[in-house]
Design a protein around this motif. Sequence first.
Motif: not given
Length: 404
Positions: A221-225, A252-256, A383-386
């Motif tokens: 499955x998909x992680x949150x980030x 919808x996964x946040x890259x950090x 839905x991300x600020x880039x």
Amino acid sequence: LRRQRQMCIRDSSDRIKGIKNAEKEAEIMPWESRTVMNQREQFVEEAAESRNFSDLCRRYGISRKTGYKWVQRAQAGAPLEDQSRRPGHPFGQTPAEVEEKILAVRSDNPAWGGLKIKAELERRGETGIPSARTCGAILKRNGCISPEESQKHQPYQCFERDRCNALWQTDFKGDFLLGDSSRCFPLDILDDRSRFCIRTEPKPAASGIKETFLNAFREYGLPDSVLSDNGSQFSGFRGGYTQFERWLMDLDILPIHGRIRHPQTQGKIERFHRTMKLELLRTVPNDMEDARVKFALWRWKYNHIRPHAALGMKPPAQVYEPSSRALFVPKPYDYGSGMVRKVNNWGYLRFGPVRVYLSETMADTYLEIRHGEQDTFVICYRNFQIAVIDAASGELRNRKIQRL
């Protein structure tokens, strides 16, 4: 005359007492003039014929308790020498067979310490296993652990997410030479909460990230980030964005990304790499196919067998739970009635007098422009600020990706 008589009587009395004491001293051989063994043997012989045991003990200068002790030892055929007070089985000493089991587990797992060895033996159903500290002391006593290595493994404080799949950490381990002289680049993915190894794949080059993550998303499955370093595989050229980052945002996964030259941000994946080096790469695989087999076997052992201190000595598989978010096909994003502009083929965004370079990855992509705080424009992708742009100067302030 009276005084002379009293003095004569006293002198006579003292001479009589002296004679009697001399006779007694001559009658008994003192302990000091004979060996201890001779004294005890003679005492036992006389005790067998004596009718007054108390008087015999008094003559030899010993207590009745001591006298009975020597008589009882002689009757039992025990030696009369002083016996050692050291217990035959010292209290608290680990039995030899238990030490052998501890050393056997260490032999199979040369990088494991006392804590993991104790947990593994108890998992096998072994009883009488000493504390983790005692297991560590046994390893040190048998030359399995050096003081230098003990200092390296001192625990440090770390932070983690409160649930599985809230964050995955990923990185390429430093490449190494295989037996056939080719190089191997292992790509690893680790769940932050459970330390579960999602993937560890040997690759011929530091590439193929999307394929590995796609297989991981299908299975777990998909992680949150996703947290990574600033390597070119994860972080964009010229400060822009990579196709991998854009793909994650589509899902919808946040890259950090961690701070530059600050590996502590990816502390868990760095620690995982050290474990891999100590346990898996002690022997070099022959070729890439051999590496895939060995990596797969070790990953299974790491997830299902190897106890982890941060998890209460449970293996990661007992803690990890797959994500409830399944892999999906991204659809076009609707920004509503906001101000939307298209990035040109060279990666530049224009609106009004502002012209700023974002990334060639965003070429021909529609982005939303919002008014931000402190006279800024906020650039949004889905839905991300880039990015944040200074409204007065039109200059780019940062390209940090954040979830809105």
